[in-house]
Structures are given as structure tokens and as C-alpha cells.
Design a protein around this motif. Structure first.
Motif, short mmCIF file in Angstrom:
data_model
loop_
_atom_site.label_atom_id
_atom_site.label_comp_id
_atom_site.label_asym_id
_atom_site.label_seq_id
_atom_site.Cartn_x
_atom_site.Cartn_y
_atom_site.Cartn_z
N LEU A 47 8.78 -4.18 8.69
CA LEU A 47 7.70 -3.25 8.36
C LEU A 47 8.15 -2.20 7.35
N VAL A 111 -2.47 -4.91 11.71
CA VAL A 111 -1.85 -5.66 10.62
C VAL A 111 -0.38 -5.26 10.54
N ARG A 112 0.49 -6.19 10.88
CA ARG A 112 1.93 -5.96 10.74
C ARG A 112 2.41 -6.79 9.56
N ALA A 113 2.35 -6.19 8.39
CA ALA A 113 2.70 -6.93 7.18
C ALA A 113 4.12 -6.60 6.74
N LYS A 115 7.12 -5.64 4.40
CA LYS A 115 7.08 -4.60 3.37
C LYS A 115 7.05 -5.17 1.96
N GLU B 42 6.98 2.59 16.25
CA GLU B 42 6.01 2.19 15.23
C GLU B 42 4.74 3.01 15.39
N ASN B 136 3.93 -4.70 -4.17
CA ASN B 136 4.58 -4.74 -2.86
C ASN B 136 3.85 -3.82 -1.88
N TYR B 137 3.62 -4.34 -0.69
CA TYR B 137 2.86 -3.62 0.33
C TYR B 137 3.51 -2.28 0.70
N VAL B 138 4.83 -2.22 0.55
CA VAL B 138 5.53 -0.99 0.91
C VAL B 138 5.02 0.20 0.09
N HIS B 139 4.62 -0.06 -1.16
CA HIS B 139 4.12 1.04 -2.00
C HIS B 139 2.73 1.50 -1.54
#
Lengths: 147, 175
Positions: A47, A111-113, A115, B42, B136-139
Motif C-alpha cells: 500500500l 480498494v487496496r491498490a 502503490k 491502515e 502511479n497510484y502512490v501519487h
């Protein structure tokens, strides 16, 4: 160590009390910290982290957890499928909700996407859920305690 | 339980068998040590995204402003350019590859002003994230973090924009 002469046979008896005390303390420590909620996690998904990602005060009423891997596959339950094949699984979840007298409004898609998965894939996943009338989403992130 | 007469003074001393208890206790200890795993905490960012957009001519009466954050990616998925309401914003990339989005946060704070509470700009504002397909999803999470709030001096979360949505997905670059 205290040595007692309890019998005439010359057997030395060690004092076990400190060891048992320590062992019970260790057991208590591990029992308190053990976490059995690993079913919601998947080792394929790393994550992203966020300083604002704090654990929720109350659990989500009806969570449906979808793991999105870096390779754009979705893990739901124990199955790994493509985003396109998600429809039947969501229909099944919807039926489960109906049996329980609830609607898709009551459910939250978690949603656990990964990173490094692409944002477009995450949006595809969300769209697939929207097509099945799910509209509440929770984007999960790891708590960042580094700063 | 075995009773032994070990003293000559006439007192009966009861001796417990410790071996089975120690066996079990050590087995329990080994079980807990083997299954122990440190799991990081989390949290969730909640977004509500109905499929159908509000019909034209029926605007949300409380909606004040939608702030549009556009994020463009380079070929590797890293953030290449970011704008807020078409204004280009700078960003810093740390050594670990994480993007510091303080300028975006400062802009959001400036747009919201100091008005807080019910029906304030802060409560009725919305951020729309318009991202490249390959970003990228992190951004995205970094941007959501920047616009959602920040940690105050007393370690409490100062909330900024709570309504966050995605713009329609963009096509794959070159696809």
C-alpha cells in the motif's frame, strides 16, 4: 540460585519461579499483540503510505475488499482475476446484501491498490463497481509514522 | 498429584508436578512467537462516487467550488506535472521517490480561507482529481493526503477538503 537439600538422595532442585514468571509474561505479551485480521491483507499488495491514514474508530459495516496488484489483477477472496472478470463477483456480493435485507448503498468497497499500480486501473476498478451500483469507496493506505 | 513426606518435622509438603505445565507453556510461547507478525496500521480515504453525475440544471445548491487537480505522468508513471485549476504547481521529489506536495496544500489552504464550520467554503468544497492513466497510484494518495488535511502542532488532524472525486478516466497514453 538456592539449593535445597530436600532429600537424602542428593538431587539438586533449581528454583523455577523466575523462569515461569518470565515465560508467562512473554505469553501475555504475544497474546495481546497477536493479530488475526490478516485475511484483509495480501502480500502482493504494497500500500501507499499517508500520514492521515489512521485506523477507523468504528469498523465498516459491510466491507468488500478488493486487492489490486501491480500487474492489474484483482484479488477477491482467494481468487485472482482480471478487472474485466469482476462483474459476476460483484453480482454475488450484491445478492448476499439482498439476502441480508441491505442494498449496495450499505456496502463499502475497500480498494487496496498497490502503490505502483496505475491510476487508470484503479479507476477502471471503481467504474466496474459503479456499474454494479456500488458507490461508496474507501481507498486504503498504510499509516505513515515516519514523520 | 503426588504427596511426599520430605521433612522429619511432621509437616506435609505438597509438591506440584511442574514438567507438564512448563511443556505446555513453552509450546504456547513457541506458537505465539512463530505466528507473530508486526502489521502496520491502515486507514481509509472515503470517497463517494455514484455512477450517474448530477443532471444538468440541477446543481448541488451547497456546492461552492470544485478545485481541479490535474496530474500528468511521465513514461514510467512518475509525476511529471501538476496543476490546480490550470495553475502549474511545483513539487519536490524526495530521495525515496516520494513527492512532497506542500505547494498544493498551501494553495488549497489559501483557497479555503479561514472560514470553518457548517456551510463554510471548507465544508462545501470539492476536489476533482484528473490523472493520467499511467500515473502511479502512490501519487494519487499523496495528492489526496495533501488536500484532505495535515497534522497540526498538537498532533491532531486539521481537515481541509473532505469531498474528493475522480474525473473520468483518461485513455492509455499512446493507446
Amino acid at each position: 540460585m538456592k539449593i535445597k537439600k530436600g532429600s537424602t538422595s542428593g538431587i539438586l532442585e533449581g528454583d523455577l519461579t523466575p523462569m515461569i514468571d518470565m515465560t508467562f509474561q512473554l505469553i501475555a505479551f504475544f497474546m495481546v499483540l497477536i493479530n488475526f485480521t490478516q485475511s484483509e491483507q495480501n502480500e502482493k499488495v504494497k500500500l501507499p503510505s499517508s500520514v492521515l491514514a489512521k485506523p477507523a474508530k468504528a469498523p465498516i459495516a459491510f466491507p468488500i475488499t478488493l486487492h489490486l496488484t501491480e500487474d492489474a489483477t484483482v484479488i477477491i477472496g482467494l481468487q485472482e482475476i482480471s478487472i474485466g472478470a469482476l462483474g459476476p463477483f460483484l453480482v454475488r456480493e450484491r445478492n448476499v446484501l439482498q439476502v441480508q435485507g441491505k442494498t449496495t448503498d450499505d456496502a463499502t468497497i475497500v480498494v487496496r491498490a498497490h502503490k505502483f499500480s496505475s491510476t487508470g486501473r484503479v479507476q477502471e476498478l471503481i467504474k466496474k463497481c459503479q456499474e454494479n451500483n456500488f458507490e461508496k469507496f474507501a481507498l486504503r493506505a498504510k499509516e505513515d509514522v515516519g514523520n | 498429584m503426588k504427596l511426599r513426606h520430605t521433612t522429619t518435622s511432621g509437616d506435609d509438603k505438597i509438591e506440584l508436578q511442574m514438567t507438564p505445565m512448563i511443556d505446555i507453556v513453552f509450546q504456547l510461547l513457541v506458537f505465539f512467537i512463530m505466528t507473530f507478525k508486526i502489521v502496520s496500521q491502515e486507514g481509509d480515504f472515503n470517497i463517494k462516487m455514484p455512477l450517474a453525475a448530477p443532471a444538468a440544471g440541477q446543481p448541488d445548491e451547497l456546492q461552492v467550488e470544485t478545485m481541479r487537480v490535474r496530474m500528468e505522468a511521465d513514461g514510467t508513471g512518475k509525476l511529471a506535472r501538476m496543476t490546480l485549476n490550470d495553475r502549474v504547481l511545483p513539487f519536490l521529489v524526495g530521495e525515496d521517490g516520494r513527492v512532497q506536495m506542500k505547494p498544493l496544500q498551501d494553495e488549497i489552504i489559501a483557497l479555503l480561507g479561514t472560514d470553518r464550520g457548517p456551510d463554510s467554503i471548507q465544508e462545501n468544497s470539492e476536489v476533482e482529481l484528473d490523472c493520467d492513466f499511467g500515473l502511479n497510484y502512490v501519487h494519487v494518495i499523496e495528492a489526496i493526503t495533501a488536500v484532505s488535511g495535515y497534522i497540526g502542532d498538537d498532533d491532531t488532524v486539521i481537515k481541509l477538503v473532505e469531498k474528493i472525486k475522480f474525473a473520468p478516466p483518461r485513455p492509455i497514453a499512446g493507446g
